[in-house]
Design a protein around this motif. Structure first.
Motif, short mmCIF file in Angstrom:
data_model
loop_
_atom_site.label_atom_id
_atom_site.label_comp_id
_atom_site.label_asym_id
_atom_site.label_seq_id
_atom_site.Cartn_x
_atom_site.Cartn_y
_atom_site.Cartn_z
N THR A 48 7.87 34.42 34.63
CA THR A 48 8.63 35.13 33.61
C THR A 48 10.07 35.30 34.08
N ARG A 49 10.99 34.65 33.41
CA ARG A 49 12.40 34.70 33.77
C ARG A 49 13.20 35.32 32.63
N THR A 50 13.98 36.31 32.96
CA THR A 50 14.88 36.91 31.99
C THR A 50 16.25 36.26 32.13
N ARG A 51 16.86 35.96 31.02
CA ARG A 51 18.12 35.21 31.06
C ARG A 51 19.30 36.09 30.66
N VAL A 52 20.39 35.91 31.38
CA VAL A 52 21.67 36.51 31.01
C VAL A 52 22.62 35.36 30.68
N ASP A 53 23.00 35.26 29.44
CA ASP A 53 23.87 34.17 28.99
C ASP A 53 25.07 34.77 28.27
N ARG A 54 26.20 34.82 28.95
CA ARG A 54 27.40 35.43 28.37
C ARG A 54 28.55 34.45 28.45
N ARG A 55 29.36 34.40 27.41
CA ARG A 55 30.52 33.52 27.36
C ARG A 55 31.73 34.34 26.89
N PHE A 56 32.81 34.27 27.65
CA PHE A 56 34.01 35.05 27.35
C PHE A 56 35.20 34.11 27.21
N THR A 57 35.87 34.16 26.09
CA THR A 57 37.03 33.31 25.83
C THR A 57 38.23 34.19 25.48
N ASN A 58 39.35 33.95 26.14
CA ASN A 58 40.54 34.77 25.94
C ASN A 58 41.81 33.95 26.09
N TRP A 59 42.81 34.33 25.31
CA TRP A 59 44.17 33.84 25.53
C TRP A 59 44.82 34.70 26.61
N VAL A 60 45.50 34.06 27.55
CA VAL A 60 46.12 34.80 28.66
C VAL A 60 47.61 34.45 28.72
N PRO A 61 48.48 35.35 28.20
CA PRO A 61 49.93 35.11 28.28
C PRO A 61 50.49 35.56 29.62
N ASN A 62 51.67 35.07 29.95
CA ASN A 62 52.31 35.43 31.20
C ASN A 62 53.82 35.27 31.06
N VAL A 63 54.56 36.24 31.59
CA VAL A 63 56.02 36.18 31.63
C VAL A 63 56.46 36.63 33.01
N SER A 64 57.39 35.90 33.62
CA SER A 64 57.90 36.32 34.93
C SER A 64 59.40 36.09 35.01
N LEU A 65 60.06 36.97 35.74
CA LEU A 65 61.50 36.91 35.93
C LEU A 65 61.81 37.03 37.41
N ASN A 66 62.61 36.09 37.93
CA ASN A 66 63.14 36.16 39.29
C ASN A 66 64.60 35.76 39.24
N TYR A 67 65.46 36.70 39.57
CA TYR A 67 66.89 36.49 39.41
C TYR A 67 67.59 36.74 40.74
N ASN A 68 68.17 35.67 41.29
CA ASN A 68 68.96 35.78 42.51
C ASN A 68 70.40 36.07 42.09
N LEU A 69 70.80 37.32 42.28
CA LEU A 69 72.13 37.76 41.85
C LEU A 69 73.21 37.45 42.88
N LYS A 70 72.85 36.69 43.90
CA LYS A 70 73.73 36.32 45.00
C LYS A 70 74.00 37.53 45.89
N ASN A 71 74.59 37.24 47.04
CA ASN A 71 74.91 38.28 48.03
C ASN A 71 73.69 39.15 48.35
N ASN A 72 72.52 38.50 48.49
CA ASN A 72 71.29 39.19 48.88
C ASN A 72 70.88 40.27 47.88
N ARG A 73 71.06 39.99 46.60
CA ARG A 73 70.61 40.90 45.54
C ARG A 73 69.61 40.14 44.68
N TYR A 74 68.45 40.78 44.46
CA TYR A 74 67.38 40.12 43.72
C TYR A 74 66.81 41.08 42.68
N LEU A 75 66.59 40.54 41.50
CA LEU A 75 65.93 41.28 40.41
C LEU A 75 64.68 40.51 40.03
N TYR A 76 63.56 41.21 39.91
CA TYR A 76 62.32 40.53 39.58
C TYR A 76 61.50 41.40 38.64
#
Length: 945
Positions: A624-652
């Protein structure tokens, strides 16, 4: 004591101000080219003529001007460097006035063919080129007997914390290399703690691209603070090292050895230690091994695409792994015996890079603890008192191999393998008493005596191959990775407990439940994974990135639980389980990257699917086997910012949406009553946890003033967060079940500012932080909303006025304000304070004195918890033998005999305090021998002994 510390802090600014007045002068000038135009950002240094000790330094303004204030009257050596120009050097003889003006100092343009010759002849104490700083150790008065950690502590803009972690320009150093080669993988402490400072010709600090950016050829705008140690030519011929041993009271022993042999193409190093003084191994990985898990080089795991893909196979995440949960082996956790040793080898040519390392760690921990935990219910509470003892023994072998080959100018292959295998035992004894209410003097409800013993063995290996192809079109790249990982563990647990329940009487139990069980568990996990990445430049500023991730993870767990009765063992059908599960992961996506003039902006979206296909039964033979069958589908957005402002200044900053599937164990509707007072049950209807994460930060290092500043914030919000609801019955038996809930969140803001009070002599850094959390859970069917506000602040002061006297001081405060919606009367505030100071003095006759004092305070007024822990360590030592190769030292640890492990915390619906019996006062006599000679000055490190 508090008043004395406060007085010292108040006096320091006045002393610093006084040191800059009276009999002083100002030196200024303008650095210009041959035409008289000012040269901005030129490095200007002031040194003593006698031994070239660095007195002050800075960089010129946009107009080429520089100024040094508050200088002691006397002659100085002025050195100026500027890229593309011959270095300038001149003697400064101050006039009688308050200001000595050097006027226009004209630099001469340099032929690049002469650059290497000139650089070797003219060694500046430090040079600054963009975000790279290079130090010359000769200018910082570190004796041959010191290690690299001592040297780094002397360098302007560098900081070594008490745990040995390094900060450069306010950022944590992520990688330490020796001659550009890896040293014991990515362990940042192995080189700094074991290599002698006298072996180093240059210390270089710079921002390096991330490993993934380097392998794929895609500049993601991120960087890792890297420290490279360049060896002297003399230390690339023959071997060098150090050996030390000590014997103390209370049968305390310790020993440590390191040996190194380097040349242009090969590096070999060996390190080893053994002690019973609670001194752990050389890295954080030793603690990971003690828990039976493994740490790999996450930077080159071959998972492409934004937000990473699939990490390596997880270790130690399931109950079936039988890992030992223990302390870190620090000086406030029990009694530890440690044996550790390892070797590292590097071979490096222009086209081939090979690195391999092996590390062995054995730890035995004897730990006795008392704890108190109060749980808040809807209209009541209960308190648990626990007196327990643990004897844990564990040994692990860990190794890694990394091979990188440039097949030609366009093709690169990287192969890496990490493994760990080990075994261990854990003996656990506990006496627990449960009381109704928040006091332990109220009605006794339950009493349990537990005796558990477990032993396990485990093996894990992770293999990855990465191939990169650069096309003729600049910016067009293709990368492919494949990996195969295995984690196998097997163990036995013998559990015995007597559980008494009191209702009508406080002396005679109404019922008794005895447990005598044996648990044998085998767990095997395999993972096959692959990733692909293709980048196409659309223009000079825009790049299109397309990726795909695949993973197939297979789990097989066979758990056999038997009740040991008089007639023999009988299988427990409620607790035994056999299950298999296949988790298939697909993720494909694309992103558009904009990169121009230091700005790196990425926006993308992916489609992710997770399929969990599991079957479980009582045992392998059960049809006797009990089954777990799950499926998950999702959209995954992403935004990233890395700004070298020169003179050792960084914005992220950035935004990330992630999906975490439920654990297969939580999906199984099986009741686990192996602990009769804490019963768990799975939930097959769980949904994955979804989280929205935002972050933003700014980092600035002023190379002229050597000030550093960074601040940032992050915010996480959860939907369908998996939490564990609790139901507590009249016998105080807790039943938990995972369930989904939305609304949890976490917000954190932090800041840091550091600056030199007097350059090369003193430095002050300040940090602050605030955390706000909202944690939800169901208690007896009602929603409990726990809100927490955390405040932390700290400061650190480094005073290094001379080689004969140094002081390092620090203070940190942590305040946690926790409020419960179901039991507002139990709202509480926890205050933890930590103060520390270290002093070093050089005495006549080559005798040195070191003292370190730590004062920790733990307060919770709601429960009357108020504990102080002052720890004083002292040592006196003398150099001896020919060329001062030897050192004999007498040390006293915890002179007040007050050391004990104390911790307190509040979370969700409970508050807890714990105290651990640990290693306290002892004395030790030790001897150290340096193979290349050893002389000493005052120790230049703010760490321990």
């Amino acid at each position: 004591m508090k008043k004395i510390l406060l007085l010292l802090w108040l006096c320091l600014p006045m002393l610093a101000a006084h040191a800059q007045t009276g009999g002083r002068f100002t030196l200024k000038g303008v650095v210009a080219d041959t035409a008289g135009a000012g040269l901005p950002e030129a490095t200007v240094m002031l040194l003593t003529p006698k031994d070239s000790t660095l007195v002050n330094f800075g960089r010129t303004t946009k107009q080429g001007a520089f100024e040094f204030k508050g200088l002691k009257r006397g002659n100085y050596l002025l050195k100026i460097t500027y890229v593309g120009y011959l270095p300038y050097q001149s003697t400064v003889n101050p006039n009688d006035g308050d200001v000595t003006d050097m006027g226009n100092i004209k630099m001469t343009f340099m032929d690049q063919n002469l650059y290497e010759v000139v650089v070797k002849a003219f060694r500046a104490p430090l040079s600054i080129r963009g975000d790279t700083i290079e130090y010359d150790p000769k200018a910082f008065k570190v004796p041959p007997g010191a290690n690299v950690e001592d040297l780094i502590r002397r360098l302007p803009g560098m900081q070594v914390d008490q745990d040995g972690s390094i900060k450069a320009q306010g950022e944590t150093v992520k990688r330490v290399t020796v001659d550009g080669k890896r040293f014991f993988g990515d362990d940042t402490k192995a080189a700094t703690k074991n290599l002698p400072a006298e072996a180093i010709s240059k210390v270089q600090v710079f921002n390096e691209k991330t490993e993934q950016a380097r392998l794929t050829g895609v500049d993601d705008g991120k960087h890792e603070k890297t420290l490279n140690l360049q060896l002297k030519d003399s230390h690339k011929k023959g071997g060098f090292g150090k050996v030390a041993a000590g014997i103390g009271t209370e049968k305390r022993l310790e020993g440590k050895v390191n040996y190194n042999r380097f040349n242009e193409k090969n590096q070999f190093s060996f390190i080893g230690l053994g002690n019973n003084t609670n001194q752990g191994g050389m890295s954080w990985d030793d603690y990971q091994d003690f828990k039976g898990s493994q740490s790999f080089n996450w930077g080159d795991d071959g998972d492409f695409g934004f937000n990473g893909g699939m990490r390596y196979i997880s270790f130690g995440g399931d109950d079936e792994s039988l890992t030992i949960q223990a302390g870190s082996g620090a000086q406030n956790r029990g009694f530890n015996k440690n044996w550790a040793g390892g070797a590292n080898y590097n071979f490096d040519t222009k086209k081939t890079k090979f690195n391999t390392s092996y590390y062995y760690n054995k730890n035995t921990q004897d730990l006795d603890a008392t704890s108190r935990q109060t749980n808040f219910l809807t209209n009541s509470a209960f308190t648990k008192l626990d007196t327990n003892g643990r004897l844990n023994s564990n040994q692990n072998h860990r190794g890694s191999v990394r091979f990188e080959k440039s097949l030609d100018s366009n093709n690169t292959l990287v192969v890496l393998s990490n493994f760990r295998f080990g075994n261990g035992t854990a003996d656990y004894r506990s006496h627990q008493e449960f009381f109704r209410g928040v006091q332990d003097s109220t009605q006794l409800s339950n009493m349990s005596d537990i005796t558990n013993f477990s032993d396990f063995n485990s093996f894990a290996i992770a293999n990855t191959a990465i191939y990169r192809l650069k096309f003729k079109k600049k910016g067009r790249n293709f990368a492919l990775s494949a990996g195969y990982n295995v984690n196998n563990s097997e163990g036995d647990v013998r559990q015995r407990s007597t559980n008494q329940f009191f209702r009508s009487s406080q002396t005679e139990p109404d019922s008794v439940l005895n447990i005598n069980q044996t648990n044998h568990t085998k767990s095997l996990r395999n993972q096959l994974k692959s990733s692909a990445l293709f980048t196409e430049p659309l223009s000079k500023k825009f790049v299109l990135e397309t990726f795909y991730n695949f993973s197939l993870k297979s789990d097989e767990v066979d758990r056999d639980v038997f009740d040991n009765n008089e007639g023999g063992p009988v299988r427990n059908l409620n607790l035994s389980r056999y299950y298999t599960n296949n988790t298939t992961f697909h993720r494909g996506g694309t992103s558009l990257r904009y990169s121009y003039n230091g700005l790196n902006l990425l926006g993308g979206i992916g489609l992710q699917q997770i399929h969990m296909d599991g079957k479980f039964a009582v045992n392998q033979d059960d049809p006797t086997r009990t089954r777990v069958d799950r499926r998950f589908t999702n959209w995954v957005p992403n935004v990233s910012l890395n700004y070298n402002l020169k003179n050792n200044r960084y914005l992220y900053g950035g935004y990330n949406f992630s999906v975490q599937e439920p654990n297969i164990r939580d999906l199984q509707p099986i009741v686990d009553n192996s602990n009769p007072l804490y019963i768990t049950m799975g939930n097959p209807n769980l949904s994955p946890t979804k989280s929205h994460s935002f972050n933003i930060g700014y980092n600035h290092f002023n190379a002229t003033k050597f000030t550093q500043m960074f601040f940032g914030a992050y915010f996480n919000k959860y939907k369908d967060q998996i939490i564990y609801s609790q139901t507590v019955d009249e016998n105080l038996v807790t039943r938990t079940m995972p369930t989904n809930i939305s609304g949890g969140r976490n917000f954190n803001i932090y800041g840091h500012y550091g600056f030199p009070i007097v350059k090369t002599k003193s430095n002050l850094s300040l940090n602050v932080g605030y955390n706000n959390g909202k944690n939800l859970t169901f208690i007896n069917g009602e929603l409990n909303d726990t809100k927490s506000n955390g405040y932390n602040g700290g400061l650190r002061l480094d005073l290094t006025p001379s080689d004969k006297f140094t002081i390092y001081a620090n203070a940190n405060w942590n305040v946690s304000d926790t409020r419960y919606s179901l039991s507002s009367a139990q709202n509480q505030k926890i205050v933890n304070s930590f103060y520390g100071a270290e002093m070093n003095i050089k005495l006549p006759k080559d005798i040195y004195f070191n003292s370190r004092f730590n004062y920790n305070r733990y307060v919770n007024d709601r429960f009357g918890f108020n504990q102080d822990m002052p720890i004083l360590n002292l040592s006196i030592y003398k150099t001896m033998l020919k060329s001062k190769k030897g050192e004999i030292r007498l040390s006293a640890f915890d002179l007040f005999n007050k050391n004990r492990g104390i911790s307190q915390s509040a979370y969700q619906n409970f508050v807890s305090q714990e105290q651990v019996r640990t290693l306290a006062r002892y004395f030790m006599l030790s001897f150290a021998y340096n193979m290349r000679g050893m002389s000493h000055s005052v120790r230049r490190k703010g760490g321990g002994f």
